[in-house]
Design a protein around this motif. Structure first.
Motif, PDB file in Angstrom:
ATOM      1  N   GLU A 179       0.832  -1.195   0.000  1.00 16.43           N
ATOM      2  CA  GLU A 179       0.000   0.000   0.000  1.00 16.43           C
ATOM      3  C   GLU A 179       0.865   1.243   0.000  1.00 16.43           C
ATOM      4  O   GLU A 179       0.607   2.205  -0.713  1.00 16.43           O
ATOM      5  CB  GLU A 179      -0.911   0.017   1.241  1.00 16.43           C
ATOM      6  N   GLN A 180       1.889   1.203   0.810  1.00 16.39           N
ATOM      7  CA  GLN A 180       2.804   2.342   0.921  1.00 16.39           C
ATOM      8  C   GLN A 180       3.470   2.627  -0.424  1.00 16.39           C
ATOM      9  O   GLN A 180       3.552   3.772  -0.864  1.00 16.39           O
ATOM     10  CB  GLN A 180       3.867   2.026   1.971  1.00 16.39           C
ATOM     11  N   VAL A 181       3.913   1.562  -1.065  1.00 15.34           N
ATOM     12  CA  VAL A 181       4.572   1.729  -2.363  1.00 15.34           C
ATOM     13  C   VAL A 181       3.590   2.305  -3.378  1.00 15.34           C
ATOM     14  O   VAL A 181       3.906   3.225  -4.121  1.00 15.34           O
ATOM     15  CB  VAL A 181       5.129   0.385  -2.873  1.00 15.34           C
ATOM     16  N   ARG A 182       2.382   1.780  -3.368  1.00 16.75           N
ATOM     17  CA  ARG A 182       1.384   2.281  -4.319  1.00 16.75           C
ATOM     18  C   ARG A 182       1.100   3.747  -4.082  1.00 16.75           C
ATOM     19  O   ARG A 182       0.974   4.523  -5.018  1.00 16.75           O
ATOM     20  CB  ARG A 182       0.076   1.486  -4.177  1.00 16.75           C
ATOM     21  N   GLU A 183       0.972   4.105  -2.815  1.00 16.14           N
ATOM     22  CA  GLU A 183       0.691   5.488  -2.475  1.00 16.14           C
ATOM     23  C   GLU A 183       1.843   6.381  -2.934  1.00 16.14           C
ATOM     24  O   GLU A 183       1.633   7.452  -3.497  1.00 16.14           O
ATOM     25  CB  GLU A 183       0.460   5.611  -0.954  1.00 16.14           C
ATOM     26  N   THR A 184       3.075   5.904  -2.710  1.00 16.33           N
ATOM     27  CA  THR A 184       4.239   6.661  -3.159  1.00 16.33           C
ATOM     28  C   THR A 184       4.214   6.829  -4.667  1.00 16.33           C
ATOM     29  O   THR A 184       4.431   7.923  -5.186  1.00 16.33           O
ATOM     30  CB  THR A 184       5.534   5.927  -2.742  1.00 16.33           C
ATOM     31  N   LEU A 185       3.891   5.756  -5.381  1.00 13.35           N
ATOM     32  CA  LEU A 185       3.829   5.832  -6.839  1.00 13.35           C
ATOM     33  C   LEU A 185       2.776   6.831  -7.286  1.00 13.35           C
ATOM     34  O   LEU A 185       2.991   7.612  -8.197  1.00 13.35           O
ATOM     35  CB  LEU A 185       3.502   4.454  -7.420  1.00 13.35           C
TER      36      LEU A 185
END
Ligand SMILES: [Zn+2]
Length: 108
Positions: free
Chosen positions: A7-13
Protein backbone atom coordinates in the motif's frame (compact mmCIF):
# COMPACT_ATOMS: atom_id res chain seq x y z
CA UNK A 1 -5.34 -9.41 3.23
CA UNK A 2 -3.44 -6.35 2.04
CA UNK A 3 0.20 -5.95 2.74
CA UNK A 4 0.72 -2.47 4.20
CA UNK A 5 4.10 -2.09 2.56
CA UNK A 6 2.55 -2.63 -0.87
CA UNK A 7 0.00 0.00 0.00
CA UNK A 8 2.80 2.34 0.92
CA UNK A 9 4.57 1.73 -2.36
CA UNK A 10 1.38 2.28 -4.32
CA UNK A 11 0.69 5.49 -2.47
CA UNK A 12 4.24 6.66 -3.16
CA UNK A 13 3.83 5.83 -6.84
CA UNK A 14 0.57 7.73 -6.95
CA UNK A 15 2.19 10.76 -5.38
CA UNK A 16 5.16 10.56 -7.73
CA UNK A 17 2.87 10.35 -10.74
CA UNK A 18 0.93 13.35 -9.52
CA UNK A 19 4.13 15.33 -9.12
CA UNK A 20 5.32 14.28 -12.54
CA UNK A 21 1.95 15.08 -14.03
CA UNK A 22 2.40 12.22 -16.46
CA UNK A 23 2.70 8.45 -16.49
CA UNK A 24 6.13 7.58 -15.20
CA UNK A 25 6.69 4.75 -17.63
CA UNK A 26 7.19 7.21 -20.47
CA UNK A 27 10.94 6.77 -20.44
CA UNK A 28 11.52 9.40 -23.12
CA UNK A 29 10.35 11.94 -20.56
CA UNK A 30 12.68 10.65 -17.87
CA UNK A 31 14.95 13.67 -18.21
CA UNK A 32 12.07 15.93 -17.31
CA UNK A 33 11.41 14.16 -14.08
CA UNK A 34 13.78 12.33 -11.85
CA UNK A 35 13.08 10.99 -8.43
CA UNK A 36 15.90 11.38 -5.99
CA UNK A 37 16.35 8.70 -3.39
CA UNK A 38 18.64 9.31 -0.46
CA UNK A 39 19.96 6.74 1.97
CA UNK A 40 18.59 6.79 5.50
CA UNK A 41 19.05 3.60 7.51
CA UNK A 42 16.48 4.76 10.05
CA UNK A 43 13.66 4.24 7.56
CA UNK A 44 11.85 0.92 7.98
CA UNK A 45 12.40 -1.75 5.30
CA UNK A 46 10.24 -1.34 2.19
CA UNK A 47 9.19 2.15 3.28
CA UNK A 48 9.76 5.51 1.70
CA UNK A 49 9.65 8.84 3.44
CA UNK A 50 9.54 12.28 1.90
CA UNK A 51 12.97 13.84 1.94
CA UNK A 52 12.86 17.01 4.05
CA UNK A 53 15.85 18.43 2.15
CA UNK A 54 15.05 17.56 -1.47
CA UNK A 55 11.57 18.52 -2.68
CA UNK A 56 10.05 15.51 -4.42
CA UNK A 57 12.83 13.28 -3.10
CA UNK A 58 12.48 10.25 -0.91
CA UNK A 59 14.44 8.59 1.85
CA UNK A 60 14.81 4.81 2.10
CA UNK A 61 17.26 2.41 3.71
CA UNK A 62 19.99 0.65 1.74
CA UNK A 63 18.22 -2.71 1.56
CA UNK A 64 15.06 -1.06 0.26
CA UNK A 65 17.04 0.75 -2.43
CA UNK A 66 18.85 -2.44 -3.44
CA UNK A 67 15.62 -4.44 -3.54
CA UNK A 68 13.82 -1.86 -5.67
CA UNK A 69 13.32 -2.78 -9.28
CA UNK A 70 14.74 -0.22 -11.69
CA UNK A 71 11.38 -0.51 -13.37
CA UNK A 72 9.60 0.37 -10.15
CA UNK A 73 7.75 3.08 -11.98
CA UNK A 74 6.43 0.80 -14.66
CA UNK A 75 3.14 1.04 -12.92
CA UNK A 76 -0.14 2.58 -13.74
CA UNK A 77 -3.80 1.99 -13.17
CA UNK A 78 -3.30 -1.73 -13.76
CA UNK A 79 -1.04 -2.17 -10.73
CA UNK A 80 -3.59 -4.27 -8.89
CA UNK A 81 -3.98 -6.80 -11.69
CA UNK A 82 -0.24 -7.25 -11.97
CA UNK A 83 0.33 -7.99 -8.32
CA UNK A 84 2.60 -11.00 -7.80
CA UNK A 85 2.84 -11.66 -4.11
CA UNK A 86 5.82 -13.55 -2.77
CA UNK A 87 5.67 -14.96 0.71
CA UNK A 88 9.17 -14.82 2.10
CA UNK A 89 10.73 -17.14 4.65
CA UNK A 90 11.14 -14.11 6.94
CA UNK A 91 7.37 -13.91 7.27
CA UNK A 92 6.83 -10.84 5.10
CA UNK A 93 5.00 -10.75 1.80
CA UNK A 94 6.17 -8.56 -1.04
CA UNK A 95 5.07 -7.76 -4.56
CA UNK A 96 7.49 -8.92 -7.25
CA UNK A 97 6.43 -6.10 -9.56
CA UNK A 98 8.05 -3.60 -7.19
CA UNK A 99 10.88 -5.61 -5.69
CA UNK A 100 13.52 -7.88 -7.17
CA UNK A 101 14.27 -9.38 -3.76
CA UNK A 102 12.76 -9.28 -0.31
CA UNK A 103 13.00 -5.65 0.90
CA UNK A 104 12.73 -6.86 4.48
CA UNK A 105 15.54 -9.42 4.68
CA UNK A 106 17.29 -9.41 1.26
CA UNK A 107 16.41 -12.99 0.27
CA UNK A 108 15.80 -13.63 -3.41
ZN1 LIG B 1 12.27 -11.76 3.59
Amino acid sequence: MKNPSDEQVRETLRQLQQQAGQPLWETDRAEDFQVQFRLDEKISPAKFKSDPLIPGGYLANSLTLRAMRPTLFVAGSSVDELQTLHHCACGEAWDAQFWKMCPFCGRD
